[in-house]
Design a protein around this motif. Structure first.
Motif, mmCIF file in Angstrom:
data_model
loop_
_atom_site.group_PDB
_atom_site.id
_atom_site.type_symbol
_atom_site.label_atom_id
_atom_site.label_comp_id
_atom_site.label_asym_id
_atom_site.label_seq_id
_atom_site.Cartn_x
_atom_site.Cartn_y
_atom_site.Cartn_z
ATOM 1 N N LEU A 151 -18.888 -7.890 -37.127
ATOM 2 C CA LEU A 151 -18.943 -7.672 -35.677
ATOM 3 C C LEU A 151 -18.221 -8.786 -34.930
ATOM 4 O O LEU A 151 -17.548 -8.553 -33.935
ATOM 5 N N GLU A 195 -24.872 -9.939 -31.329
ATOM 6 C CA GLU A 195 -24.734 -9.491 -29.944
ATOM 7 C C GLU A 195 -25.950 -9.770 -29.067
ATOM 8 O O GLU A 195 -25.809 -10.114 -27.905
ATOM 9 N N LYS A 208 -14.572 -5.053 -26.694
ATOM 10 C CA LYS A 208 -15.920 -5.042 -26.152
ATOM 11 C C LYS A 208 -15.868 -5.175 -24.625
ATOM 12 O O LYS A 208 -16.546 -4.446 -23.905
ATOM 13 N N LEU A 245 -18.270 -1.117 -31.006
ATOM 14 C CA LEU A 245 -18.248 -2.274 -31.916
ATOM 15 C C LEU A 245 -18.540 -1.883 -33.360
ATOM 16 O O LEU A 245 -17.814 -2.266 -34.273
#
Lengths: 323, 294
Positions: free
Chosen positions: B156, B89, B164, B182
């Motif tokens: 993820l 991320e 998201k 998440l």
């Protein structure tokens, strides 16, 4: 009652806390110790990433420096170390440091294990993806997972109690040597090669296979002329990963190979590898002695080879993405 | 030769390969379990190991294995999950990220004995912690970190992008989205990966030879102060684990019943690791079911 940001209309308490919860302020140092701080989250994540870098870099630097000591401080010639066969660093009067038989042993075990394991692994991967398309993968994945999960000492124990006595009974050797080492390590890298090879074969587009079958090719012709060439870089990656695992394997090999530091002339003769000599002597040599430093130099050879395997894998995967 | 004949021979060879694979698995499992299981009984599990005499058990080694696993996981899980979150991320597409990816790749493919040597050099010799649980746990952390990082990143990435986006669209910040949306969604995948890696850590031996050591003090299971010499909880004492014990009785040990001790330990080790594998599959599926309601 609290006022909202603009100070215009009063908001009910519940609504304002929802608002506070959802709309985050930009990260600020002030909010660092608050529970939901964005900044603190970012810091935690960055620390994790930083520790990965620190671990890798310090591991490499420490081992390189320690491995070079025998050449820098004990006056051992690196060329002699790599290419001569007189390994006797424990000798009180005239210690000699020719580690070639040990390095040779590591390469021999790795190459032999790969030669044994590759055909079986790729055959199994072909079975999973081409022969038994419906159930092959489901049936053999658990087999691979169990083989991966078995610890290396257990493989070593099987070698020691099953394979070594078997060889000793059916030949005039003592049983310890390259052959049991090759079998044990070959078994250990089977699942590594198989699972990556199966993934590679799965990713071959179906159009390619269908086109081949439509031309009237048999299954074997399709496999040999279309599927295997198309998957070649990935299959090579699988084999190199298996070899990397074989090269670094320590205890299982140590239990069956015999640990003699001369060059073996046949599969039935005992040998030694970098990892087996390190495990045997590292614990009982004095820290700082030339013998001890020579062992760290063997560790450096092992580290260097690991990096070379990583570079080969990178090269292969780059080729794969280009094609 | 006719093309059809070649095809038939080749097909049989491929089937033979798969057969060999299954045979090897069954032989290994059958041999280890049938040879070892008759030595595993309550006495074996609850008696301390003997240095000279016949009839020693594996009580301390078994405890050490589990304790070392717990300490390792306390270090690995936060670090590994943080690393995985970063790569999935936070990581900008630049050189530093590429470097971190290389580091993970390098750590994942280094032989475990190299990690053990590093642990010996830094924690045992330089920091003077000696052969200790702490040194061993940090070596195992380095060995296990890349696995958890990859598992977390994959889990993820497998979370649908819409979830998201929905969270971000409500104005929720990146860290809060990660924590509340998440990570919970990726939790079953991460948990499965963690338990599988726990099995790997449990069976690891080469990294522990020179960090946690080949001996254990006489553990006093009535004394739980972490600072006492013989306390099972002390992290600065040496600790031989079950898998190291299998190697040690065969390679440096002098007991006469080493076949019994080693076979029994191996059977127990394999059973525990198989249980880890089953638990990983079972728990992952169960939590997935609870969360999605399917």
């Amino acid at each position: 009652m609290t006022l909202n940001k603009e100070g215009m209309t009063p908001l009910p308490i519940e609504q304002s806390s929802t608002r506070e919860r959802l709309i985050k302020k930009s990260p600020s140092v002030k909010g660092f110790f608050k529970r939901e701080s964005e900044l603190r989250g970012k810091w935690l994540i960055y620390c994790g990433a930083l520790i990965i870098i620190i671990a890798t870099v310090s591991l490499t630097l420490f081992l390189v420096w320690q491995g070079l000591r025998v050449f820098l401080f004990d006056g051992v010639n690196p060329i002699h170390f790599l290419f001569r066969s007189d390994w006797n660093p424990g000798d009180a009067k005239h210690p000699t440091y020719g580690a070639f038989p040990i390095i040779f042993g590591s390469f021999a075990v790795t190459a032999l294990a790969a030669i044994v394991a590759t055909p079986i692994s790729i055959g199994t991967a072909l079975f999973m993806t081409e022969i038994a398309k419906k159930w092959g993968d489901k049936a053999l994945r658990p087999v691979i997972e169990i083989l991966v999960g078995i610890p290396s000492v257990v493989y070593g124990l099987i070698g020691l109690t099953l394979i070594v006595p078997f060889i000793a009974n059916h030949s005039d050797s003592i049983g310890y040597g390259l052959l049991p080492g090759m079998i044990v390590v070959g078994m250990m890298i089977l699942p590594t090669i198989t699972s990556i090879a199966a993934d590679a074969l799965h990713s071959i587009p179906n159009e390619l296979k269908n086109a081949s079958y439509a031309l009237g090719a048999t299954r074997w012709q399709t496999i040999a002329k279309v599927i295997l060439p198309a998957a070649l870089p990935s299959l090579l990656t699988a084999v190199v990963l298996g070899m990397a695992r074989a090269f670094g394997e320590a205890l299982a090999v140590q239990m069956v190979i015999g640990n003699v530091t001369t060059i073996p002339h046949s599969l039935l003769e005992p040998a030694s590898t970098l990892t087996t000599i390190i495990t045997l002597h590292m614990g009982n040599t004095t820290t700082g002695s030339p013998f001890n430093h020579a062992l760290w130099a063997l560790g450096l050879v092992l580290l260097t080879m690991s990096y070379i395997f990583i570079l080969i894998i990178r090269y292969l995967s780059r080729r794969r993405t280009l094609s | 030769m006719r093309i059809q004949t070649v095809n038939r021979i080749a097909t049989s060879i491929i089937i033979l390969c798969a057969g060999i694979m299954v045979t090897i698995m069954l032989t290994i499992l059958g041999y280890v379990l049938f040879k070892g299981i008759r030595f595993v009984d309550w006495h074996f599990i609850t008696t301390v190991a003997s240095t000279f005499n016949v009839g020693g058990g594996i009580k301390d080694q078994l405890w050490n294995s589990f304790y070392l696993l717990v300490i390792t996981m306390v270090f690995t899980i936060p670090l590994g999950v943080a690393g995985g979150v970063y790569l999935a991320e936070y990581a900008p597409d630049n050189r530093i990220t590429a470097f971190i990816r290389s580091c993970v790749e390098i750590l994942a493919s280094l032989p475990s004995i190299v990690v053990g040597l590093f642990g010996m050099l830094v924690f045992v010799n330089t920091f003077h912690w000696g052969y200790s649980i702490l040194s061993g746990a940090i070596a195992l952390t380095i060995f296990n970190l890349p696995v958890i990082v990859r598992v977390t990143e994959d889990a993820l990435r497998a979370v649908p992008q819409e979830i998201k986006e929905a969270s971000m669209g409500l104005g929720v910040g990146q860290w809060y989205t990660m924590k509340k949306v998440l990570l919970p969604a990726a939790f079953p995948g991460i948990l499965t990966g963690i338990i599988l890696s726990a099995g790997r850590v449990f069976g690891e031996s080469a990294a522990l030879l020179f960090t946690a050591g080949l001996t254990s003090p006489d553990l006093d299971f009535t004394h739980w102060s972490p600072f006492s010499e013989n306390s099972p909880l002390n992290i600065f004492r040496s600790a031989e684990t079950l898998s190291v014990h299998i190697w040690a009785v065969n390679s440096v040990g002098i007991i006469k019943d080493k076949v019994a001790v080693a076979s029994g330990s191996a059977a127990l080790l394999v059973i525990i690791i198989l249980l880890f594998n089953l638990a990983a599959r079972g728990l992952g599926a169960l939590i997935q079911k609870r969360m999605t309601g399917k």
